[in-house]
Design an enzyme around this catalytic site. Structure first.
Site, PDB file in Angstrom:
ATOM      1  N   CYS A  80      43.633  48.855  47.613  1.00 46.06           N
ATOM      2  CA  CYS A  80      42.466  49.672  47.602  1.00 46.06           C
ATOM      3  C   CYS A  80      41.438  48.826  46.922  1.00 46.06           C
ATOM      4  O   CYS A  80      41.416  48.551  45.797  1.00 46.06           O
ATOM      5  CB  CYS A  80      42.676  50.948  47.003  1.00 46.06           C
ATOM      6  N   CYS A  83      39.345  50.693  44.227  1.00 43.22           N
ATOM      7  CA  CYS A  83      40.269  50.810  43.175  1.00 43.22           C
ATOM      8  C   CYS A  83      40.268  49.601  41.863  1.00 43.22           C
ATOM      9  O   CYS A  83      39.887  49.772  40.971  1.00 43.22           O
ATOM     10  CB  CYS A  83      41.603  51.181  43.453  1.00 43.22           C
TER      11      CYS A  83
END
Length: 324
Positions: A80, A83
């Protein structure tokens, strides 16, 4: 892990109320002792403020710790990209906030059950757990200013509503779990424990009576006041037919009792804003005794959620506008 001990609904976990009060006393003692000794027992190192959590350690690392300090959960994954932008900001702020919250990082690829339990639809996703209560904070790579505002609000609610003053941080402490000092038993601990046991056993009448016993001796006991409000709410919705209640409320928008019953179900189901909005709308379309009955029930629901909760503060303003 025992999911029943964690309220995913937005209503405070009843069994966590007592633990939160104990945590407040322990944290105050730890801070005082650290101030005298330059750290000492109960202090944590900055490295302890960011932890990796998995399903096996969730109860001890998140649920139990949430009775001492707000736990912010960062749901992330290695693949991700957002993230990778958000996580370093949260980690830096965890250290900067100096023990006012604990950051728990959960890899969703390795912990699918936790992801499903929290209803995470996409990552990054950030939640908080306070005294056993799960609260969604935001989803996506939010800006630092927004994150700070959210964390400030979380810390304020945790301190004012639950008495969670955070962890004592000592830069010289060795990393590892600190043990907070024990406190003497309170004068009403036995009765409050009896109320929690009654709730765990589904004996709502017994819990209500136990909390009333405490309030008879100590009318200002906030733990008993909150517990009583919540136990009475659960007692009211016990045995209701949700479909019928919601059908009646839809068919009779100006019926005070129909809307009150639906609002109780809304709150128990975690739809806090819906419960408040329903009763405020009913205040606008009723008058006389009906209007006053709705207003009083709304005030009771405010007590269940907590006077310092931002949703309560906003609803109080809306109620004032509806009344005047």
């Amino acid at each position: 892990m025992q999911p029943r001990n964690m309220s995913m609904s937005g209503v405070v976990d009843l069994a966590a109320v007592k633990a939160a009060q104990e945590a407040k006393a322990k944290a105050e003692q730890a801070r005082a002792q650290a101030a005298r000794q330059g750290g000492g027992p109960g202090a944590v190192s900055p490295a302890d403020l960011v932890i990796d959590v998995d399903e096996s350690g969730f109860e001890s690392d998140v649920l139990q710790r949430s009775t001492e300090v707000p736990v912010v959960i960062d749901f992330w994954a290695e693949w991700c990209q957002p993230c990778k932008q958000l996580s370093p900001v949260l980690e830096r702020l965890a250290v900067e906030y100096n023990g006012r919250f604990l950051l728990a990082k959960i890899d969703v690829d390795a912990n699918q059950m936790l992801m499903q339990q929290f209803g995470v639809q996409g990552i990054p996703a950030v939640f908080a757990v306070v005294a056993g209560q799960a609260l969604p904070l935001f989803q996506g790579a939010a800006g630092e200013e927004q994150i700070r505002q959210t964390l400030d609000q979380l810390v304020q609610v945790a301190e004012q509503r639950f008495g969670l003053t955070g962890l004592v941080v000592d830069p010289d402490a060795e990393p590892g779990e600190a043990q907070a000092p024990e406190r003497p038993a309170g004068p009403h601990d036995a009765e409050l424990e009896a109320a929690v046991r009654a709730l765990d056993a589904g004996d709502l009448g017994g819990a209500v009576q136990a909390y009333k016993n405490v309030l008879a001796a100590d009318p200002g006991n906030t733990e008993a006041q909150l517990g009583l409000a919540q136990a009475e709410l659960l007692q009211r919705v016990q045995g209701l037919d949700p479909q019928r209640v919601r059908r009646d409320a839809a068919d009779r928008p100006a019926d005070a009792q129909a809307q009150i019953a639906a609002a109780d179900l809304d709150l128990v189901g975690g739809h806090v804003d819906d419960a408040f909005g329903r009763l405020i709308d009913t205040v606008r379309v009723t008058s006389g005794d009906d209007r006053d009955t709705v207003r009083l029930r709304l005030l009771e629901l405010f007590e269940v959620v907590g006077a310092d909760d931002p949703r309560v503060i906003n609803a109080r303003r809306a109620l004032a506008r509806a009344l005047f």
